[in-house]
Each structure stands twice: as C-alpha cells, then as structure tokens.
Design a protein around this motif. Structure first.
Motif, short mmCIF file in Angstrom:
data_model
loop_
_atom_site.label_atom_id
_atom_site.label_comp_id
_atom_site.label_asym_id
_atom_site.label_seq_id
_atom_site.Cartn_x
_atom_site.Cartn_y
_atom_site.Cartn_z
N ASN A 224 21.75 -117.25 -99.02
CA ASN A 224 22.98 -117.46 -98.22
C ASN A 224 22.92 -116.72 -96.90
N THR A 227 20.40 -118.65 -94.54
CA THR A 227 20.72 -120.03 -94.16
C THR A 227 22.18 -120.26 -93.84
N ARG A 228 23.02 -119.23 -94.05
CA ARG A 228 24.47 -119.36 -93.86
C ARG A 228 25.03 -120.44 -94.79
N ALA A 229 24.43 -120.55 -95.97
CA ALA A 229 24.90 -121.51 -96.97
C ALA A 229 25.95 -120.83 -97.84
N VAL A 231 25.78 -120.97 -101.47
CA VAL A 231 25.30 -121.10 -102.85
C VAL A 231 25.94 -120.00 -103.69
N THR A 244 18.07 -125.12 -105.01
CA THR A 244 18.77 -125.55 -103.81
C THR A 244 17.84 -125.40 -102.62
N ARG A 246 17.56 -125.68 -98.24
CA ARG A 246 18.26 -125.76 -96.96
C ARG A 246 17.24 -125.57 -95.84
#
Length: 429
Positions: A224, A227-229, A231, A244, A246
């Motif tokens: 996270n 990737t600034r995700a 999850v 996952t 990205r």
C-alpha cells in the motif's frame, strides 16, 4: 464424540496446547514464541482463548501425541473452564485426534486444520476458494472416521470446528474423490488462465516485482505504501490471501508490476502449498523478489528460514544462489536497538511510516538495471514511433544525430533487445 456442529461465530471458548519435543528445546525457535504464534492463529478466526500452555514432550505417543498424564490433567481443567475447542499446535494423526476428542470431550483441531480453517474463512476470489477447498478435502481424506466431518460448500470456512447448523452430509471416499477430481480440473483451467496472463504481461512487458515473506511481516502495508493502493493490511496472521497486482512507477520513471502474495508460516500444510501452486508460480515468474521480514520479531531469523524453506523445497527457488532476491527488514520503528546492523544487502525500513521506502524503490531500480543489456542502434530520423518506443522502454546512454540516422546506445530489457535484434515490426506500447 458428540456430532453437534453448532456455529462458532459466537466466540467459542478455546484452549491452545503447544507440544514441544524436549530434544528440540535448544532449537532456533523458542517454545514461547511458537505458542504465541499458535494463539495468534487461533485468534485469527475469532476464537476466545481461555487457556494456552506449552507442553514439553519427551517422545511422541502414537495414541495421543502427548503423554497420558498431561491428557488426564487437561481433561479436568478443560471441563472446569467450559472449553469447546482445543487447538493442538502439531500435525496430529486421525487416531491421535479422535482419542484426544474422546478423552477431553471437546473438538480438537491440529495446526494443519487450523491454518486451513483460516484460509477457508479468508479466501475471497473464486480461485482462492477452489484452492482452499481442494486442500481441505485432501486433508480430510484420511479423517472420514470422525462423526462430525462433512462436505459443506456454502460456508466461508470449511467446518473443522463447526458448521452453519444445516443438515449433515455423510462424506465417503467416493464423494471426496469425485469432488477432488472436479476441483483439480477447475484449477487446471485457472492455471492455464494465469499462464495466459503471464504471457500477456511478457508481451507488454513490464518487469514483475513480487513481495514474499512470513505472515504478518508487513507485505500488504508495504504494498500500500509503495503503490498508494488500499489492500487490506491488518496486524493479524493471514490478513490477506488472494494475490494483488498494481503498477508501480520507480524513481527512474520506469514502470513495474508489484505483486503482493500470500504470507508463509512454519509447517505450512503441504496440501495448501500444492493447492496454491498456481498462485505461487507468480513468484517464480517474477524478475525481482523482495523478501519482507519483521526485523522486530524475536524469531525473525527463524521466520526467514521458514520462508526460504518453502521457496526452496516447494518452488525450487533457492534464495542463497538467486541473484533476484532482496531482503527488506520491515518494522524498524519497533526496534529497541536503533543501532541494528542489517545483513549485507538488506534494507531497513518502516512500511507503516514510510521511512526507508524510497531506498527500496531505488534498489528495485538498480537491480532491474543490472539485468538490462546495452545495445547500439541506428534509427532512421523519420521513424519517430521507434524513437519514442526506445525512450519509453529503455535508458538512453548516448545519442548522436547524423544524416544517415540517429545513433543510440541504450539499455534495454533482454526481451526488448531481442525484439529489436529480430527487427520486430509490431512493438508493444
């Protein structure tokens, strides 16, 4: 043994027993740490732990695994506490499991059953559910003697401790065998689909960077952060199961695909490793592997060995000789000793705060650059599409413009260099 299969969603009272062979007491993993991990696994499926203890065992008993004196003592203790489920942190034979259930008047699950239960409750994708169900059935084949065992397809987990209270289904070997055959066919289709996806990525092709590590080492938090995700990343064992991916842009401007994979654990059930092999193959296909470690954990070194064992024994990937494995020492913010000296080549960081993440991105850049090859090219000045592709996909080291063409020295991934060498006319974006 009572055949009642009432749901455990109401926080069943549970006990955790960690048998520890005396002859291994001087091993790398302390019994207290092993017990703490077993308690963490049990809490991961919301069990209410009212008793936990380590039992030093001089020798494994064929009938009950632990000694008769311990079995007798625990029988009264468990009855007084009203315990419904006992988790034994060892791999029990069907006979040992059945005998302990009779002696204690409780349901008993071993380490393999517990991990499979967690995976069954956490799997979200169709692929993950198929993989866990296959592992569950492979495990249950030898345990059909247990009166409360059943084949339940609708529940999130797989009913090692209790089902939804619906009608019983008497499992026999033929039913399990038929279901296993169907699941393996479905997973073969999944494997082919994954192979097609990998083939498509190679045509793109963006390098793949895979995160591996012990469960709860902070892989998803790092994923996270990079990737600034969003999850799921919780402070618990096996918070996320399904892989996952990205896109991630490196400091050089280069794009890679970052893959977050399932966490490993010591004594990972071989049924589960076999079922998840299609997923774990993503690690084998990665151009670079980041081994994320919890450097603040007292058993960090043992966890490292457990991860390397799975990679080596199950996937045939030996980190000791692989040039594409980078150690990332996470949770530096929890270290009491700030003067820790990381192993050669390892990176110290805190995925939670972001400190040190920049160094990881630069290391990825550097490692992938080493795999690139330098090629000398002459491109017609009118071929703007080719020039744009080279600048987008490679690292231009020098350029000289002449009447006969543009002379370039550029670093490219081997696959891209091969395309240019064979004068491929259709280049990926």
């Amino acid at each position: 043994m009572d055949s009642d299969r009432s749901s455990v969603s109401g926080r069943s009272k549970s006990a955790v027993l960690c048998p520890f062979l005396k002859k291994t007491a001087s091993g790398v993993r302390a019994p207290e740490a092993r017990l703490a991990e077993a308690v963490g696994l049990a809490k991961a499926i919301d069990l209410d732990i009212v008793l936990s203890e380590v039992a030093l065992v001089s020798a494994i008993r064929p009938a009950t695994y632990v000694g008769g004196g311990l079995v007798e003592r625990l029988a009264s203790v468990l009855a007084d506490l009203g315990v419904d489920i006992v988790v034994v942190d060892a791999r029990l034979s069907p006979v040992q499991q059945r005998n302990l259930e009779k002696a204690w008047g409780t349901k008993v699950i071993d380490r393999t059953g517990l991990i499979l239960e967690i995976f069954g409750a956490r799997a979200r994708t169709r692929e993950g559910q198929l993989q866990v169900e296959l592992a569950h059935l492979e495990y249950q084949k030898s345990r059909l003697v247990r009166s409360w065992t059943h084949l339940e397809r609708q529940r999130g987990g797989f009913g090692f401790m209790g089902g939804p209270g619906e009608s019983q289904i008497e499992i026999d070997r033929r039913l399990i065998g038929d279901r296993i055959v169907r699941l393996k066919k479905d997973l073969e289709s999944v494997k082919r689909t994954r192979a097609l996806h990998r083939k498509a990525r190679k045509r793109t092709p963006f390098p793949i960077v895979a995160l591996v590590g012990y469960t709860n080492a902070g892989k998803s938090t790092l994923f996270n952060q990079m990737t600034r995700a969003a999850v799921m990343a919780e402070d618990q064992l096996f918070a996320t199961l399904d892989p996952t991916m990205r896109a991630l842009q490196l400091p050089s401007g280069r794009t890679v695909i970052l893959s977050d994979t399932v966490g490993f654990v010591s004594d990972l059930p071989h049924e589960l490793v076999a079922a998840f092999h299609a997923t774990l193959e993503e690690v084998l296909e990665a151009d670079l592997i980041l081994h994320v470690r919890d450097c603040a954990h007292p058993d960090s070194e043992s966890q490292k060995l457990d991860v390397e064992k799975v990679l080596r024994d199950e996937l045939g990937l030996d980190p000791a000789v692989e040039g594409r494995v980078v150690e990332v020492l996470n949770k530096a913010d929890l270290l009491l000793d700030s003067s820790i000296d990381p192993d050669a080549g390892a990176l110290l960081l805190s995925a939670l705060s972001g400190d040190g993440v920049g160094n990881v991105l630069h290391r990825i850049d550097d490692c992938l650059a080493l795999a690139r090859v330098a090629v000398e090219l002459v491109v017609p000045p009118s071929d703007g599409k080719m020039l744009a592709w080279i600048y987008r996909r490679g690292e231009v080291l020098s350029r000289e413009d002449h009447e006969e063409g543009v002379h370039l020295i550029v670093r490219l991934d081997p696959a891209d260099a091969g395309r240019l060498a064979t004068k491929t006319t259709s280049l990926p974006d």
